[in-house]
Design an enzyme around this catalytic site. Structure first.
Site, mmCIF file in Angstrom:
data_model
loop_
_atom_site.group_PDB
_atom_site.id
_atom_site.type_symbol
_atom_site.label_atom_id
_atom_site.label_comp_id
_atom_site.label_asym_id
_atom_site.label_seq_id
_atom_site.Cartn_x
_atom_site.Cartn_y
_atom_site.Cartn_z
ATOM 1 N N SER A 6 0.835 -1.198 0.000
ATOM 2 C CA SER A 6 0.000 0.000 0.000
ATOM 3 C C SER A 6 0.869 1.247 0.000
ATOM 4 O O SER A 6 1.651 1.474 0.932
ATOM 5 C CB SER A 6 -0.903 0.008 1.235
ATOM 6 O OG SER A 6 -1.445 1.302 1.392
ATOM 7 N N HIS A 31 -1.109 -1.141 -4.427
ATOM 8 C CA HIS A 31 -2.388 -0.797 -3.788
ATOM 9 C C HIS A 31 -2.454 0.705 -3.522
ATOM 10 O O HIS A 31 -1.565 1.285 -2.884
ATOM 11 C CB HIS A 31 -2.500 -1.583 -2.481
ATOM 12 C CG HIS A 31 -3.832 -1.504 -1.809
ATOM 13 N ND1 HIS A 31 -4.918 -2.244 -2.207
ATOM 14 C CD2 HIS A 31 -4.250 -0.763 -0.755
ATOM 15 C CE1 HIS A 31 -5.943 -1.976 -1.417
ATOM 16 N NE2 HIS A 31 -5.570 -1.066 -0.533
ATOM 17 N N ASP A 33 -4.764 3.643 -1.877
ATOM 18 C CA ASP A 33 -5.873 3.935 -0.969
ATOM 19 C C ASP A 33 -6.411 5.342 -1.223
ATOM 20 O O ASP A 33 -5.787 6.323 -0.821
ATOM 21 C CB ASP A 33 -5.386 3.808 0.482
ATOM 22 C CG ASP A 33 -5.150 2.369 0.864
ATOM 23 O OD1 ASP A 33 -6.089 1.569 0.731
ATOM 24 O OD2 ASP A 33 -4.026 2.042 1.284
ATOM 25 N N MET A 35 -8.906 8.111 -0.336
ATOM 26 C CA MET A 35 -9.776 8.518 0.784
ATOM 27 C C MET A 35 -10.237 9.949 0.563
ATOM 28 O O MET A 35 -9.443 10.799 0.128
ATOM 29 C CB MET A 35 -9.009 8.431 2.099
ATOM 30 C CG MET A 35 -8.388 7.060 2.353
ATOM 31 S SD MET A 35 -7.614 6.994 3.972
ATOM 32 C CE MET A 35 -6.777 5.408 3.882
ATOM 33 N N HIS A 64 -8.277 1.173 -4.287
ATOM 34 C CA HIS A 64 -9.239 0.907 -3.204
ATOM 35 C C HIS A 64 -9.922 2.230 -2.851
ATOM 36 O O HIS A 64 -9.304 3.104 -2.253
ATOM 37 C CB HIS A 64 -8.461 0.322 -2.008
ATOM 38 C CG HIS A 64 -9.245 0.156 -0.749
ATOM 39 N ND1 HIS A 64 -8.647 -0.115 0.474
ATOM 40 C CD2 HIS A 64 -10.575 0.212 -0.496
ATOM 41 C CE1 HIS A 64 -9.578 -0.213 1.410
ATOM 42 N NE2 HIS A 64 -10.755 -0.001 0.853
ATOM 43 N N MET A 66 -12.212 4.590 -0.765
ATOM 44 C CA MET A 66 -12.862 4.776 0.551
ATOM 45 C C MET A 66 -13.492 6.158 0.497
ATOM 46 O O MET A 66 -12.960 7.132 1.032
ATOM 47 C CB MET A 66 -11.827 4.675 1.677
ATOM 48 C CG MET A 66 -11.406 3.237 1.963
ATOM 49 S SD MET A 66 -9.835 3.151 2.850
ATOM 50 C CE MET A 66 -8.735 3.124 1.450
ATOM 51 N N MET A 135 -11.656 -6.069 4.834
ATOM 52 C CA MET A 135 -10.844 -5.194 5.683
ATOM 53 C C MET A 135 -10.528 -5.916 6.995
ATOM 54 O O MET A 135 -11.432 -6.436 7.659
ATOM 55 C CB MET A 135 -11.580 -3.888 6.004
ATOM 56 C CG MET A 135 -11.798 -2.949 4.833
ATOM 57 S SD MET A 135 -10.308 -2.474 3.941
ATOM 58 C CE MET A 135 -9.362 -1.636 5.220
ATOM 59 N N ASP A 173 -6.841 -6.646 3.781
ATOM 60 C CA ASP A 173 -6.200 -5.334 3.874
ATOM 61 C C ASP A 173 -6.200 -4.818 5.312
ATOM 62 O O ASP A 173 -7.259 -4.563 5.881
ATOM 63 C CB ASP A 173 -6.965 -4.360 2.957
ATOM 64 C CG ASP A 173 -6.306 -3.000 2.847
ATOM 65 O OD1 ASP A 173 -5.238 -2.781 3.440
ATOM 66 O OD2 ASP A 173 -6.893 -2.150 2.152
HETATM 67 C C1 DX5 Z 1 -6.488 1.308 5.415
HETATM 68 C C2 DX5 Z 1 -5.957 0.995 4.036
HETATM 69 C C3 DX5 Z 1 -4.852 0.012 4.006
HETATM 70 C C4 DX5 Z 1 -3.614 0.415 4.765
HETATM 71 C C5 DX5 Z 1 -2.853 -0.812 5.144
HETATM 72 O O1 DX5 Z 1 -7.621 2.087 5.287
HETATM 73 O O2 DX5 Z 1 -7.000 0.479 3.247
HETATM 74 O O3 DX5 Z 1 -4.539 -0.325 2.677
HETATM 75 O O4 DX5 Z 1 -2.783 1.262 4.024
HETATM 76 O O5 DX5 Z 1 -1.774 -0.427 5.929
HETATM 77 P P1 DX5 Z 1 -1.152 -1.416 7.024
HETATM 78 O O6 DX5 Z 1 -0.623 -2.596 6.282
HETATM 79 O O7 DX5 Z 1 -0.088 -0.578 7.659
HETATM 80 O O8 DX5 Z 1 -2.253 -1.789 7.972
HETATM 81 ZN ZN ZN Z 2 -6.516 -0.355 1.235
#
Ligand code: DX5
Ligand code: ZN
Length: 212
Positions: A6, A31, A33, A35, A64, A66, A135, A173
């Site tokens: 990620s 990956h 993220d 947000m 991904h 969010m 998750m 994840d």
């Molecule tokens: C959380 C993200 C993850 C996060 C994982 O909302 O979706 O992808 O970056 O990070 P670690 O591996 O540090 O939990």
């Molecule tokens: Zn993620």
């Protein structure tokens, strides 16, 4: 096991070099993220920033979402041609329609389930998706503690996929490390996302240690 580091945990000041290094270190997917500060209390990458990752990435992107307005974000990230776009079922009134929209862009559609959402919630969507992301932390931040009930949930999802004859992948994840990855493998998981575990170590060794 496939490994999707990620980029949330990388050094944003060196985004291009980090992307090149993580691809060379053996990542299978990158990956991303996304947000929006509404669905989760954090704000990350917009399409211009993700473009600077995709420009140098030699591995496919796994986006991904969010966010609150999934359709808007699908439309702005689709031109970057990621391999996967996943969205949260908790935030989508018409998941069946949105999976089809992602597929129409030539992108593999995936659905994400929060820790409290049961695996059966995707039962009638399995014909239309290529991956289910479970998750193992509450979405929003890297570096959180792994929620162990996801292991039983992955097993239940695996049974459901087999019962329905689905080839969809199972991705996990949050809080993944070289210890819990063993149980995840046994539960039938195909892909792990790992942020802090990978970026705090030697990238190559860390990724290798997750390929169980
Ligand atoms: C959380 C993200 C993850 C996060 C994982 O909302 O979706 O992808 O970056 O990070 P670690 O591996 O540090 O939990
Ligand atoms: Zn993620």
């Amino acid at each position: 096991m496939l490994v999707a580091p990620s980029m949330l945990s990388c050094d944003f000041g060196k985004l291009e070099q980090e992307t090149i290094d993580i691809c060379k270190a053996g990542a299978d997917l990158i990956h991303i993220d996304v947000m929006d500060g509404h669905f989760v209390p954090n704000l990350t990458f917009g399409p211009a920033v993700v473009q600077s990752i995709s420009k140098v990435a030699t591995k496919p992107l796994d986006v991904h979402l969010m966010v609150e307005n999934n359709t808007f974000f699908v439309d702005i990230f689709a031109p970057l041609k990621p391999r996967y776009i996943s969205f949260h079922i908790e935030e989508e009134k018409h998941p069946h329609r949105l999976l089809q929209k992602i597929r129409d862009y030539g992108i593999k559609p995936a659905i994400v389930l929060n820790p409290s959402t049961p695996p059966e919630s995707v039962e009638y969507l399995l014909d239309n998706l290529d991956m289910v992301l479970l998750m193992s932390v509450n979405p929003g931040f890297g570096g959180q503690k792994f929620i162990p009930s996801v292991i039983e949930k992955a097993q239940r999802l695996k049974d459901l996929l087999e019962k329905k004859g689905s080839n969809a992948l199972i991705e996990i994840d949050g809080g993944v490390n070289n210890e819990n990855v063993i149980e995840l493998k046994e539960a039938g998981v195909d892909v792990v996302v790992a942020g802090s575990y990978v970026f705090k170590r030697d990238y190559k060794k860390a990724i290798q240690s997750l390929k169980v």
